[in-house]
Scaffold this motif. Structure first.
Motif, PDB file in Angstrom:
ATOM      1  N   CYS A 381       0.641  -1.171   0.112  1.00  0.00           N
ATOM      2  CA  CYS A 381      -0.099   0.246   0.099  1.00  0.00           C
ATOM      3  C   CYS A 381       1.108   1.812   0.002  1.00  0.00           C
ATOM      4  O   CYS A 381       1.519   1.547   0.190  1.00  0.00           O
ATOM      5  N   SER A 382      -0.110   2.303  -0.401  1.00  0.00           N
ATOM      6  CA  SER A 382       1.067   3.594   0.021  1.00  0.00           C
ATOM      7  C   SER A 382       1.737   4.211   0.595  1.00  0.00           C
ATOM      8  O   SER A 382       3.147   4.802   0.714  1.00  0.00           O
ATOM      9  N   ALA A 383       1.359   4.087   2.432  1.00  0.00           N
ATOM     10  CA  ALA A 383       1.687   3.842   3.165  1.00  0.00           C
ATOM     11  C   ALA A 383       2.992   3.430   3.520  1.00  0.00           C
ATOM     12  O   ALA A 383       4.020   4.174   4.488  1.00  0.00           O
ATOM     13  N   ARG A 384       3.744   2.275   3.063  1.00  0.00           N
ATOM     14  CA  ARG A 384       4.617   1.224   3.178  1.00  0.00           C
ATOM     15  C   ARG A 384       5.957   2.500   2.519  1.00  0.00           C
ATOM     16  O   ARG A 384       7.064   2.405   2.429  1.00  0.00           O
ATOM     17  N   LEU A 385       5.442   3.195   0.832  1.00  0.00           N
ATOM     18  CA  LEU A 385       6.028   3.737  -0.096  1.00  0.00           C
ATOM     19  C   LEU A 385       6.997   4.928   0.607  1.00  0.00           C
ATOM     20  O   LEU A 385       8.525   4.621   0.475  1.00  0.00           O
ATOM     21  N   PRO A 386       6.804   5.697   1.629  1.00  0.00           N
ATOM     22  CA  PRO A 386       7.369   6.584   2.579  1.00  0.00           C
ATOM     23  C   PRO A 386       8.410   5.845   3.015  1.00  0.00           C
ATOM     24  O   PRO A 386      10.302   6.239   3.399  1.00  0.00           O
ATOM     25  N   VAL A 387       7.991   4.635   3.450  1.00  0.00           N
ATOM     26  CA  VAL A 387       9.254   3.818   4.825  1.00  0.00           C
ATOM     27  C   VAL A 387      10.708   3.655   3.963  1.00  0.00           C
ATOM     28  O   VAL A 387      11.553   3.783   3.264  1.00  0.00           O
ATOM     29  N   TYR A 388       9.746   2.538   2.715  1.00  0.00           N
ATOM     30  CA  TYR A 388      10.709   2.499   1.958  1.00  0.00           C
ATOM     31  C   TYR A 388      11.722   2.773   1.063  1.00  0.00           C
ATOM     32  O   TYR A 388      12.963   3.157   0.920  1.00  0.00           O
ATOM     33  N   ALA A 389      10.891   4.721   0.490  1.00  0.00           N
ATOM     34  CA  ALA A 389      11.691   5.304  -0.210  1.00  0.00           C
ATOM     35  C   ALA A 389      13.186   6.367   1.150  1.00  0.00           C
ATOM     36  O   ALA A 389      14.073   5.985   0.687  1.00  0.00           O
ATOM     37  N   LEU A 390      12.190   6.157   2.426  1.00  0.00           N
ATOM     38  CA  LEU A 390      13.368   6.427   3.321  1.00  0.00           C
ATOM     39  C   LEU A 390      15.110   5.845   3.358  1.00  0.00           C
ATOM     40  O   LEU A 390      15.820   6.314   3.416  1.00  0.00           O
ATOM     41  N   ALA A 393      16.927   4.921   0.038  1.00  0.00           N
ATOM     42  CA  ALA A 393      17.659   6.178  -0.100  1.00  0.00           C
ATOM     43  C   ALA A 393      19.411   6.069   0.778  1.00  0.00           C
ATOM     44  O   ALA A 393      20.541   6.533   0.340  1.00  0.00           O
ATOM     45  N   ALA A 394      18.742   5.628   1.940  1.00  0.00           N
ATOM     46  CA  ALA A 394      19.741   5.519   2.623  1.00  0.00           C
ATOM     47  C   ALA A 394      20.611   4.707   2.654  1.00  0.00           C
ATOM     48  O   ALA A 394      22.278   4.751   3.092  1.00  0.00           O
ATOM     49  N   PHE A 395      20.639   3.342   2.083  1.00  0.00           N
ATOM     50  CA  PHE A 395      21.162   2.057   2.486  1.00  0.00           C
ATOM     51  C   PHE A 395      21.465   1.391   1.255  1.00  0.00           C
ATOM     52  O   PHE A 395      22.272   0.580   1.142  1.00  0.00           O
ATOM     53  N   VAL A 396      21.027   2.198  -0.268  1.00  0.00           N
ATOM     54  CA  VAL A 396      20.858   1.031  -1.422  1.00  0.00           C
ATOM     55  C   VAL A 396      21.815   1.954  -1.934  1.00  0.00           C
ATOM     56  O   VAL A 396      20.751   3.500  -2.863  1.00  0.00           O
ATOM     57  N   PRO A 397      23.192   2.064  -2.954  1.00  0.00           N
ATOM     58  CA  PRO A 397      23.877   2.724  -3.877  1.00  0.00           C
ATOM     59  C   PRO A 397      23.130   3.159  -5.266  1.00  0.00           C
ATOM     60  O   PRO A 397      22.785   1.900  -5.211  1.00  0.00           O
ATOM     61  N   GLU A 398      22.911   3.781  -5.826  1.00  0.00           N
ATOM     62  CA  GLU A 398      22.119   4.117  -7.024  1.00  0.00           C
ATOM     63  C   GLU A 398      23.364   3.241  -8.263  1.00  0.00           C
ATOM     64  O   GLU A 398      24.256   3.421  -8.224  1.00  0.00           O
ATOM     65  N   ARG A 399      22.854   1.850  -8.852  1.00  0.00           N
ATOM     66  CA  ARG A 399      23.675   1.499  -9.774  1.00  0.00           C
ATOM     67  C   ARG A 399      22.972   0.698 -10.579  1.00  0.00           C
ATOM     68  O   ARG A 399      21.885   0.328 -10.303  1.00  0.00           O
ATOM     69  N   PRO A 400      23.119   1.045 -12.394  1.00  0.00           N
ATOM     70  CA  PRO A 400      22.449  -0.111 -13.142  1.00  0.00           C
ATOM     71  C   PRO A 400      22.368  -1.156 -12.717  1.00  0.00           C
ATOM     72  O   PRO A 400      23.475  -2.211 -12.426  1.00  0.00           O
ATOM     73  N   VAL A 401      21.323  -1.402 -13.258  1.00  0.00           N
ATOM     74  CA  VAL A 401      20.965  -3.486 -13.065  1.00  0.00           C
ATOM     75  C   VAL A 401      20.943  -4.072 -14.146  1.00  0.00           C
ATOM     76  O   VAL A 401      21.584  -4.477 -14.514  1.00  0.00           O
ATOM     77  N   VAL A 402      19.515  -3.255 -14.516  1.00  0.00           N
ATOM     78  CA  VAL A 402      19.692  -3.924 -16.275  1.00  0.00           C
ATOM     79  C   VAL A 402      19.262  -2.466 -17.153  1.00  0.00           C
ATOM     80  O   VAL A 402      19.317  -1.486 -17.733  1.00  0.00           O
ATOM     81  N   GLY A 403      20.935  -2.015 -17.524  1.00  0.00           N
ATOM     82  CA  GLY A 403      21.434  -1.089 -18.488  1.00  0.00           C
ATOM     83  C   GLY A 403      20.883   0.164 -18.639  1.00  0.00           C
ATOM     84  O   GLY A 403      20.655   0.615 -16.424  1.00  0.00           O
ATOM     85  N   PRO A 404      20.794   0.951 -18.402  1.00  0.00           N
ATOM     86  CA  PRO A 404      20.554   2.560 -17.803  1.00  0.00           C
ATOM     87  C   PRO A 404      18.175   2.209 -17.341  1.00  0.00           C
ATOM     88  O   PRO A 404      18.416   3.216 -17.333  1.00  0.00           O
ATOM     89  N   LEU A 405      17.592   0.569 -17.955  1.00  0.00           N
ATOM     90  CA  LEU A 405      16.878   0.773 -17.502  1.00  0.00           C
ATOM     91  C   LEU A 405      15.725   0.637 -16.361  1.00  0.00           C
ATOM     92  O   LEU A 405      14.806   1.502 -15.783  1.00  0.00           O
ATOM     93  N   MET A 406      16.805   0.251 -15.571  1.00  0.00           N
ATOM     94  CA  MET A 406      16.681  -0.224 -14.018  1.00  0.00           C
ATOM     95  C   MET A 406      17.246  -0.376 -13.147  1.00  0.00           C
ATOM     96  O   MET A 406      18.906  -0.716 -13.255  1.00  0.00           O
ATOM     97  N   GLY A 407      17.594   0.617 -11.724  1.00  0.00           N
ATOM     98  CA  GLY A 407      18.913   0.703 -11.568  1.00  0.00           C
ATOM     99  C   GLY A 407      18.492   0.232  -9.844  1.00  0.00           C
ATOM    100  O   GLY A 407      17.271  -0.793  -9.792  1.00  0.00           O
ATOM    101  N   THR A 408      19.750  -0.178  -8.598  1.00  0.00           N
ATOM    102  CA  THR A 408      19.805  -0.478  -7.568  1.00  0.00           C
ATOM    103  C   THR A 408      18.351  -0.501  -7.030  1.00  0.00           C
ATOM    104  O   THR A 408      17.432  -1.167  -6.609  1.00  0.00           O
ATOM    105  N   ARG A 409      18.031   1.265  -6.649  1.00  0.00           N
ATOM    106  CA  ARG A 409      16.786   1.396  -5.981  1.00  0.00           C
ATOM    107  C   ARG A 409      15.870   1.160  -6.459  1.00  0.00           C
ATOM    108  O   ARG A 409      14.829   0.820  -5.915  1.00  0.00           O
ATOM    109  N   ALA A 410      15.394   1.208  -8.286  1.00  0.00           N
ATOM    110  CA  ALA A 410      14.281   1.031  -8.272  1.00  0.00           C
ATOM    111  C   ALA A 410      14.118  -0.922  -8.125  1.00  0.00           C
ATOM    112  O   ALA A 410      12.824  -1.120  -7.886  1.00  0.00           O
ATOM    113  N   ALA A 411      15.369  -1.698  -8.160  1.00  0.00           N
ATOM    114  CA  ALA A 411      15.135  -2.822  -8.764  1.00  0.00           C
ATOM    115  C   ALA A 411      14.616  -3.381  -6.711  1.00  0.00           C
ATOM    116  O   ALA A 411      14.220  -4.277  -6.627  1.00  0.00           O
TER     117      ALA A 411
END
Lengths: 624, 110
Positions: A381-390, A393-411
């Motif tokens: 649900c949407s109420a989880r999203l701010p927690v996930y986002a925080l 953002a704090a722990f997962v460094p952004e690196r490409p996973v599927v080329g430019p399509l998806m990064g570690t955070r989105a994954a």
């Protein structure tokens, strides 16, 4: 005129007969939705103003195919018509509305209604479609046969509404229906096979005879429906369109609704600050701004998203696509112990579990409905999203996973969505083999004709749904928010509230610390977890307060840095898993209690999800 | 419409059997109108079917299959989707066709 003296007219009809459209046309905004006492069936009562200015009360009964006591809807409908329902007086007249393009099937409901002996008007709705598709019916012959008034109508366009008005005026003239003949809805056989089939078969024969005598000719096939179905139910195109529709709904919920949500958030924050500035500092000001305002705000902020969701669902429902979507989803759902109709609640649950659980009422079979309700809170649900986002953002460094399509955070986010779905599927599978064991209920889905949704009915639906959401979620969250505020205010020392770690809430955080230590959480996270019982996203603000970060939200770099000091990677992943599984939402619990009529299910669900969350978080913390 | 004009497709194409033979709805080819003979389901599961007009004697016609392979049938101009498991419990026979009742599902334009 006093409310008690206004005649009451009941609207009865099968699902998809246009009953609610008629109700909306008659009552407009003058309708009230509540539940029948003790059950989860909605009672929709409204006031209709006749053309001569007089008023009557109209009750919109649930759409039913029959009057057996098989479903709650049917039982309530029967009870109301027989004058036995609690909290509503016996109706003085009945308007029975049927889709005339499906005349023979829908008229099966006619006999039990007429047996009541109450003045009745039979509305043959969608007669424009019958004409267009080359069918016909002689309503005067039918009226002679049945001994009641019959009118051909097309409620959507307003055709036939004059006759409805005249009938209702007649009901006012007659006044209250004098006395009820002994209720005679006699088609409720129990246990014996033959009589039931016989009752239906005989009724069916009479309906056939009626149709013949009224010179009924069925509507020919609808070329439009054929064409649309050949695409929307196509082996390849069908699922593709379904997928696109789901993606558009998601896109709408998470992209198009965001500016609206931001706007609401800003409005609440600004007005809260204005109130703070306008009042002298006191405990009352703190209660108002930090308790009530924050509590109401945390509900209101989801409203735009829920409205957008319901707009799309409303279009799907009114256009006739929802039934097709349910058919497409059914195979997949059936495999995990659910059914096609559960698709609607599960999709809604990506916005919020509260309206989702309410919409599970459309799932006809009780075991299916309970299963659906049980797995709904696992959807992200949407109420989880701010927690996930925080945390991401704090722990997962952004690196490409599927080329430019998806990064570690989105994954990672996608993985968390997957985790929820996986838990839901596993849970459904599990409970269908344990506490809700039994035969799969027959799945029968009527596929209504395609129609263009009307703006008025969409608007009324949105209004209605948002009222229900605010009432259900609002009360609980407000209550919990005030209690939480109180816990941050005591024990007071020297007339001012303690620092949060020494408040009652802080003590609670310390008390749970030994229990959550194996998950990698300290007392600060403990406080956050306790506070998030009101609504999951509250933890963000709480962690901000504990760490002395002003106006903390999920994008706050300062808060992210503070979290990196308190949690290691294992703890962060554990926290994500915990939020994916735990039922940290008192509104959901409250709605579940209502919808299942007791504490048994919500208690079971809360403990089950908590155990799963604890176990999952523990494993995550150990393995990472 | 004469019985001969009822299209038959699939493995039984070519001839309408002279003896009305019983088969299961899930085995009925598309566009073949059949008559419901019996419902082999526990009593508590039958009622929703009866309410929707699926009564012994009613005529039904599978008009298409859902993407998952489940039958979609017309019953009295009513379009109904059911699971093939349930269709397997509906015992039907080919409609004799020597009468055409009001409300007969008209075969689709295929």
């Amino acid at each position: 005129m006093e409310g008690a003296q206004r005649p009451l007219v009941a609207l009865v009809g099968p699902p998809n007969s246009g009953k609610s459209t008629l109700f909306n046309r008659l009552t407009g905004l003058r309708q009230k939705v509540a539940n029948y006492p003790g059950v989860t069936v909605e009672r929709k009562v409204g006031r209709a103003r006749l053309r001569d200015g007089r008023e009557i009360d109209v009750v919109d009964l649930p759409g039913v195919n029959g009057f057996s006591a098989r479903t709650l809807d049917e039982r309530i409908t029967r009870d109301v018509l027989e004058g036995r329902a609690e909290g509503i007086r016996p109706p003085d007249a009945v308007v029975l509305i049927v889709d005339v393009t499906r005349f023979e099937q829908q008229l099966m409901l006619c006999e039990p209604v007429l047996e009541l002996g109450v003045p009745t008007l039979l509305v043959l709705n969608m007669s424009d479609e019958l004409d267009r598709r080359g069918g016909r019916i002689d309503e005067e012959l039918l009226a002679d046969q049945l001994g009641v008034e019959v009118v051909r109508a097309a409620v959507r366009t307003g055709r036939g509404m004059g006759a409805v008005d005249r009938f209702l005026a007649g009901a006012v003239d007659r006044g209250a229906f004098p006395e009820r003949p002994c209720p005679a809805v006699r088609n409720v056989p129990h246990g014996v096979q033959l009589p039931m089939v016989d009752v239906f078969a005989q009724r069916r024969q009479r309906v056939r005879a009626l149709a013949r005598d009224a010179r009924f000719a069925p509507a020919g096939p609808s070329p439009l429906q054929e064409r649309l179905d050949s695409v929307l139910l196509h082996r390849v195109w069908g699922p593709l369109v379904f997928l696109v529709v789901v993606l558009v709904v998601f896109q709408a919920m998470f992209t198009w609704a965001t500016p609206l949500m931001d706007g609401v958030e800003w409005l609440i924050a600004t007005s809260g600050e204005w109130v703070r500035g306008a009042l002298p500092p006191s405990w009352f000001r703190s209660l108002l701004v930090d308790g009530v305002w924050a509590g109401v705000g945390s509900v209101l902020v989801f409203l735009p998203q829920i409205l957008v969701l319901f707009l799309f669902l409303g279009v799907m429902e009114d256009s006739g696509y929802m039934a097709r979507a349910a058919v497409i989803a059914d195979r997949l759902m059936y495999r995990v112990g659910l059914q096609g109709r559960a698709f609607l609640p599960l999709l809604s649950a990506y916005a919020c579990a509260v309206p989702a659980i309410l919409s599970a009422r459309t799932v006809e079979d009780e075991r299916d409905r309970l299963t659906t309700i049980f797995v709904t809170p696992f959807m992200t649900c949407s109420a989880r999203l701010p927690v996930y986002a925080l945390l991401i953002a704090a722990f997962v460094p952004e690196r490409p996973v599927v080329g430019p399509l998806m990064g570690t955070r989105a994954a990672t986010l996608l993985g968390l969505y997957g985790l929820g779905v996986g838990a839901a599927v596993g849970t459904a599978f599990l409970i269908r083999r344990t506490i809700l064991r039994g035969h799969a209920a027959p799945f029968l889905m009527e596929l209504p004709s395609y129609r263009i949704p009307s703006l008025a009915s969409l608007g009324l639906r949105l209004l209605d749904r948002s009222k229900v959401f605010l009432r259900r979620a609002g009360r609980v969250i407000l209550g919990v928010a005030v209690v939480l505020w109180l816990l941050t205010q005591v024990p007071r020392s020297g007339g001012s509230p303690p620092p949060i770690e020494r408040s009652a809430l802080g003590v609670a955080g310390h008390v749970v610390e030994p229990v959550i230590r194996p998950l990698g959480f300290d007392w600060k996270i403990g406080i956050g977890l306790v506070s998030s019982l009101a609504a999951r996203e509250v933890i963000v603000g709480t962690l901000g307060t504990i760490n002395g970060v002003q106006d903390a939200d999920e994008g706050s770099l300062e808060l992210q840095a503070a979290l990196r000091r308190d949690l290691d990677l294992g703890g962060a992943v554990a926290l994500l898993v915990f939020f994916a599984f735990a039922l940290q939402c008192m509104s959901t619990v409250a709605v579940m209690r209502r919808e299942t009529n007791g504490w048994r299910w919500p208690a079971l669900q809360f403990s089950y999800m908590l155990a799963l969350a604890y176990l999952g978080a523990y494993l995550a913390n150990r393995l990472i | 419409m004469s019985p001969r004009s009822l299209p038959t497709v699939g493995p039984t194409a070519g001839s309408v059997p002279e003896q009305p033979q019983e088969l299961r709805l899930d085995a009925v080819p598309l566009q073949q109108t059949v008559e419901l003979v019996r419902i082999d389901l526990p009593i508590e599961q039958v009622e929703p079917l009866l309410e929707r007009g699926l009564l012994p004697g009613c005529r039904m016609c599978p008009v298409r299959r859902s993407p998952g392979g489940d039958p979609i049938v017309t019953v009295d101009g009513n379009l109904l989707a059911l699971r093939r498991e349930m269709a397997g419990c509906l015992c039907v026979r080919l409609a004799d066709g020597d009468f055409v009742q009001d409300g007969d599902p008209t075969p689709g334009p295929r």
